[in-house]
Design a protein around this motif. Structure first.
Motif, mmCIF file in Angstrom:
data_model
loop_
_atom_site.group_PDB
_atom_site.id
_atom_site.type_symbol
_atom_site.label_atom_id
_atom_site.label_comp_id
_atom_site.label_asym_id
_atom_site.label_seq_id
_atom_site.Cartn_x
_atom_site.Cartn_y
_atom_site.Cartn_z
ATOM 1 N N ARG A 199 92.655 119.982 51.399
ATOM 2 C CA ARG A 199 91.075 120.039 51.959
ATOM 3 C C ARG A 199 90.529 121.352 51.569
ATOM 4 O O ARG A 199 90.950 122.495 51.455
ATOM 5 N N TYR A 200 89.251 121.630 52.508
ATOM 6 C CA TYR A 200 88.892 122.239 52.344
ATOM 7 C C TYR A 200 89.465 122.746 53.356
ATOM 8 O O TYR A 200 89.548 122.463 54.430
ATOM 9 N N ALA A 201 89.333 124.049 53.917
ATOM 10 C CA ALA A 201 89.833 125.057 54.587
ATOM 11 C C ALA A 201 89.552 125.329 56.007
ATOM 12 O O ALA A 201 90.028 125.612 56.866
ATOM 13 N N ASN A 202 88.040 125.461 56.000
ATOM 14 C CA ASN A 202 87.545 125.046 57.145
ATOM 15 C C ASN A 202 86.103 125.477 57.084
ATOM 16 O O ASN A 202 85.798 124.364 55.462
ATOM 17 N N ALA A 203 85.231 124.804 57.748
ATOM 18 C CA ALA A 203 83.396 124.109 58.191
ATOM 19 C C ALA A 203 82.697 124.973 56.958
ATOM 20 O O ALA A 203 82.169 124.838 56.605
ATOM 21 N N ASP A 204 82.678 126.316 57.135
ATOM 22 C CA ASP A 204 81.734 126.541 55.879
ATOM 23 C C ASP A 204 82.307 126.622 54.672
ATOM 24 O O ASP A 204 80.942 126.684 53.746
ATOM 25 N N GLU A 205 83.486 126.468 54.414
ATOM 26 C CA GLU A 205 83.810 126.361 52.671
ATOM 27 C C GLU A 205 83.003 124.642 52.309
ATOM 28 O O GLU A 205 82.556 124.580 51.636
ATOM 29 N N VAL A 206 83.104 124.093 53.520
ATOM 30 C CA VAL A 206 82.715 122.821 53.375
ATOM 31 C C VAL A 206 80.546 122.609 53.398
ATOM 32 O O VAL A 206 80.644 121.809 52.370
ATOM 33 N N MET A 207 80.294 123.479 54.230
ATOM 34 C CA MET A 207 79.038 123.941 54.265
ATOM 35 C C MET A 207 78.339 123.954 52.311
ATOM 36 O O MET A 207 77.599 123.541 52.510
ATOM 37 N N LYS A 208 79.421 125.099 52.236
ATOM 38 C CA LYS A 208 78.688 125.111 51.180
ATOM 39 C C LYS A 208 79.162 124.738 49.738
ATOM 40 O O LYS A 208 78.347 124.590 48.832
ATOM 41 N N ALA A 209 79.567 123.347 49.584
ATOM 42 C CA ALA A 209 79.693 122.902 48.834
ATOM 43 C C ALA A 209 78.635 121.697 48.591
ATOM 44 O O ALA A 209 78.553 120.789 48.415
ATOM 45 N N ILE A 210 78.413 121.500 50.438
ATOM 46 C CA ILE A 210 77.072 120.538 50.593
ATOM 47 C C ILE A 210 76.127 121.305 49.794
ATOM 48 O O ILE A 210 75.694 119.933 49.114
ATOM 49 N N THR A 211 75.497 122.609 49.987
ATOM 50 C CA THR A 211 74.551 123.154 49.832
ATOM 51 C C THR A 211 74.651 123.658 48.493
ATOM 52 O O THR A 211 73.486 123.808 47.992
ATOM 53 N N TRP A 212 75.698 123.618 47.584
ATOM 54 C CA TRP A 212 75.835 124.645 46.210
ATOM 55 C C TRP A 212 75.437 123.603 45.178
ATOM 56 O O TRP A 212 74.458 124.302 44.695
#
Length: 227
Positions: A199-212
């Protein structure tokens, strides 16, 4: 002094819920059930929940105001959110999530709330539609009345909540019959990987993936325009 008192539906095994008005302002009151008011274990949990909740200040987490005791026992006063639960929104206005970037907005705001909890070294561990409110004005996320658990174990960390966020977003997608991009579906799938390491390690990683992807597409459009 409490000026108004309204019993709310509550699914909690240990608590009752009320909407109260004090000096003209409305609050949500979570009260320990009368049969448990003398049990030091539940009193200790309430005290710890308040202490942990009080130190978390984020626009997407319900604010803890005070803790006290009345003739019925121990209670916690929290910010009252004027809005609807996620399940209520899905039942009455599922089309909201299909418009514009509202689905993505929900995703990101949930993650911002989780990030605030994790920065305070708190795992939420109880994320579900009943615990997520959308405000009447602007439909902003408020994660309500969390059953907070302080600290982590070897089996529980930020990725546990990341899984729950992914699961919740998949639930919204299915309930509202939303068609999302393959990229966003991939992000949700990665949040929900059975193996925590995947999984993503933290919330920041997920948000970056969403907006990338959106940022990359914008950059390409700018380059094309310059050329």
């Amino acid at each position: 002094k409490v000026e108004a008192f309204e019993r709310l539906d509550s699914k909690g095994a240990t608590s009752l819920a009320y909407k109260v008005r004090i000096e003209g302002k409305e609050y949500f009151m979570k009260q320990l059930r009368p049969e448990l008011r003398g049990d030091w274990r539940y009193r200790s949990v309430y005290q710890k929940e308040y202490e942990v909740g009080r130190r978390i200040r984020n626009e997407h987490i319900v604010t803890y105001e005070s803790i006290g005791e009345n003739e019925d026992g121990m209670y916690i006063l929290m910010e009252h959110v004027n809005g609807r639960t996620l399940d209520e929104k899905l039942a009455t206005e599922p089309e909201y999530f299909t418009r514009g970037r509202n689905f993505e907005k929900l995703f990101v705001q949930l993650l911002k709330g989780m990030k605030a909890l994790h920065q305070a070294h708190v795992a939420y561990l109880d994320l579900k539609p009943d615990n997520v409110m959308l405000t009447q004005v602007n439909n902003d996320v408020k994660i309500s009345a969390p059953e907070l658990s302080d600290g982590n174990t070897q089996k529980v960390d930020e990725r546990t909540d990341i899984y729950a966020v992914g699961q919740l977003m998949q639930y919204v997608k299915d309930m509202a019959c939303i068609s999302i991009s393959p990229h966003l579906q991939h992000v949700i799938k990665k949040c929900m990987q059975p193996n925590m390491q995947d999984r993503y390690a933290n919330a920041d990683e997920v948000m970056k993936a969403i907006t990338w992807k959106r940022k990359w597409r914008r950059a390409l459009l700018i380059i094309a325009a310059v050329v």
